[in-house]
Design a protein around this motif. Structure first.
Motif: not given
Length: 534
Positions: A18, A20, A255, A258-259, A262-264
């Motif tokens: 990705q 990032y 946390e 997740s940011k 981009q997933v929970n």
């Protein structure tokens, strides 16, 4: 027996490539761009320093740095780097990777600029202040090694982790290339503005006073990429592996990732507690358990890096001497000081462009296909072959009609250093040690490498000296000559092949699988899950 992996770590291992990932490569890689620029740019200007500060009126040849001064100027940054690798490697495991990441960069910025402002009322004063600032520059550079490697390994997925870590290190090639290009631009600009005659025509006019600005500008430019990177480096979150496995903060790790992904992700605090209770995750660096699990690995990574850097830095720092020895760079008295800087920079840029940079990126392309072990073994083998091929028929290569052949062979040694152990020795220590000791062990391995660089910087300087009595009378100790020095470097590379056998293959495995952090061992470890879930 292995337990279930933390969800956040599983997600990182399986994540598709990705944006990032590329952001992390650039942010960490620009540190290495700066590292390489700062470490190798000094070799572009050492002859100029000799002309400016050690010129003797009426001398038949331009001034040169005395051997002890040349050794100090070339090697002092490596001494600082070694200290920085050990200190920041340890600190990265104690305080976290991100917390000390900005400190190393600011040290590099401040000391790059300060190196250009080196002052003194005499030549000794200028050299002493230059060495002082370059030591602390090296200290900051040293911290970048374990931190950047560890951060990238802990961010990456297991499928392409080797390529990502190698890409960070490959930025070093662009840093070496940038050093040569900056030196070419600066020397060309000054040559155009202050046209100076060759030394043999006018010894005084051949080194105009304005040339003192050249080396200062070249060294100070190293601060630019570091400044541009600082903001983004401070915006990076701490790695999930440190947060979850070392700091034991599952919620924060979930946390942050997740940011980023981009997933929970769920915190899974119960699993973190299981890791905490596992006896196999509590041993220290100085313990029988570490020696049993990772002792040979640490010996392997440290020794191969030590041997590699003797050969690599010897060749890199003293390219200018080798080029002069084979006659590719004319004798100093036939040109001005500015022209000499230009020709040295041109030669080193050509080597970087043809051998150094391609070698790094071949490693990036093939490391997750061929594996670390294969590439390292192959690199050491071909470095050995080409060193002997240069050394044994050395007098053949010094003939004018064969110089191109020498340069091709010499470039190939750099190609296989970088498509080989110069990259893999950086990658592997960031993968095979536990999270709580990863930065420390990488720092130890890297420091062993810099010990090799110090041996190369100081030892090769003296060893490569000619046995010419004139040089000995001028203060140079009798050396073994370039030919025999190349033979010694070939033998060192051969030993690198042997010690590579101690280094494990880490291709395609998760970090926890490699380190055993996900294993249940001993009675206490096996009871911990039952107590947690009851």
């Amino acid at each position: 027996m292995a337990r279930d992996q933390l969800g956040v770590l599983d997600t990182l291992d399986a994540a598709k490539t990705q944006w990032y990932h590329f952001t992390a490569i650039v942010i960490a890689g620009m540190g290495f761009f700066t590292d390489a620029y700062d470490l190798f740019s000094i070799s572009l200007v050492t002859k100029l320093l000799g002309r400016i500060y050690y010129h003797v009126d009426g001398a038949e040849k331009p001034g040169t740095l005395p051997p002890n001064v040349a050794a100090a100027v070339n090697g002092v940054a490596f001494c600082g780097t070694l200290a920085g690798q050990l200190f920041f490697g340890w600190l990265g495991d104690k305080l976290g990777r991100k917390h000390v990441y900005g400190i190393t960069l600011m040290l590099m910025v401040v000391c790059s600029i300060a190196s250009g402002f080196s002052f003194g009322h005499s030549a000794k004063g200028v050299m002493a202040s230059l060495c002082f600032f370059r030591f602390w520059l090296g200290f900051g550079i040293g911290g970048d090694y374990p931190l950047s490697a560890t951060i990238m390994s802990e961010y990456a997925n297991k499928k392409t982790r080797g390529a990502f870590i190698a890409a960070v290190f490959a930025m070093q090639g662009f840093g070496i290339l940038a050093g040569g290009i900056v030196a070419l631009i600066v020397s060309s600009a000054f040559d155009h503005a202050f046209k100076a005659p060759p030394y043999s025509v006018d010894p005084i006019a051949s080194t105009p006073s304005q040339t003192d600005y050249i080396w200062r500008i070249i060294l100070m430019f190293g601060a630019v990429p570091a400044i541009l990177t600082y903001y983004w480096r401070m915006k990076m979150p701490e790695t999930a592996r440190y947060t979850a496995l070392v700091a034991r903060n599952a919620r924060q790790a979930a946390e942050d990732m997740s940011k980023l992904l981009q997933v929970n992700l769920l915190p899974e605090e119960d699993k973190v507690e299981i890791y905490r209770g596992n006896a196999s995750n509590s041993f220290g660096l100085v313990s029988k358990e570490f020696a049993r699990r990772h002792g040979l690995h640490l010996i392997g990574t440290a020794t191969t890096w030590f041997l590699l850097d003797i050969a690599y830095y010897s060749s890199n720092l003293f390219q200018k001497d080798i080029f002069s020895a084979i006659g590719w760079i004319p004798s100093a008295e036939t040109m001005s000081a500015i022209q000499e800087v230009y020709l040295i920079a041109r030669a080193q840029t050509l080597i970087a462009l043809c051998g150094t940079v391609p070698g790094y990126w071949f490693t990036v392309l093939f490391i997750d296909c061929l594996g670390r072990f294969t590439i390292q073994l192959m690199g050491f083998f071909f470095m050995t072959v080409f060193m002997f091929a240069l050394a044994i028929p050395y007098h053949y290569w010094t003939q004018k009609s064969h110089r191109i052949g020498f340069l091709v062979m010499y470039s190939l040694t750099f190609f296989f250093a970088n498509f080989g152990p110069n990259a893999t020795t950086f990658v592997v220590p960031a993968e095979i040690f536990p999270a709580r000791l990863r930065s420390t062990c990488h720092g130890i391995s890297a420091a062993a490498g810099k010990a090799g660089a110090i041996v190369g910087a100081f030892g090769f300087l003296y060893a490569a000296q000619s046995k010419d009595p004139a040089k000995t009378d001028a203060g140079y100790p009798p050396g073994i000559g370039v030919k025999n020095s190349l033979i010694v470097l070939g033998v060192i590379n051969f030993f690198g092949i042997l010690f590579t056998l101690l280094v494990p293959e880490s291709k395609g495995k998760s970090l926890e699988e490699l380190t055993g952090e996900n294993d249940e061992e001993g009675g206490e470890a096996e009871q911990a899950p039952e107590a947690s879930y009851s």
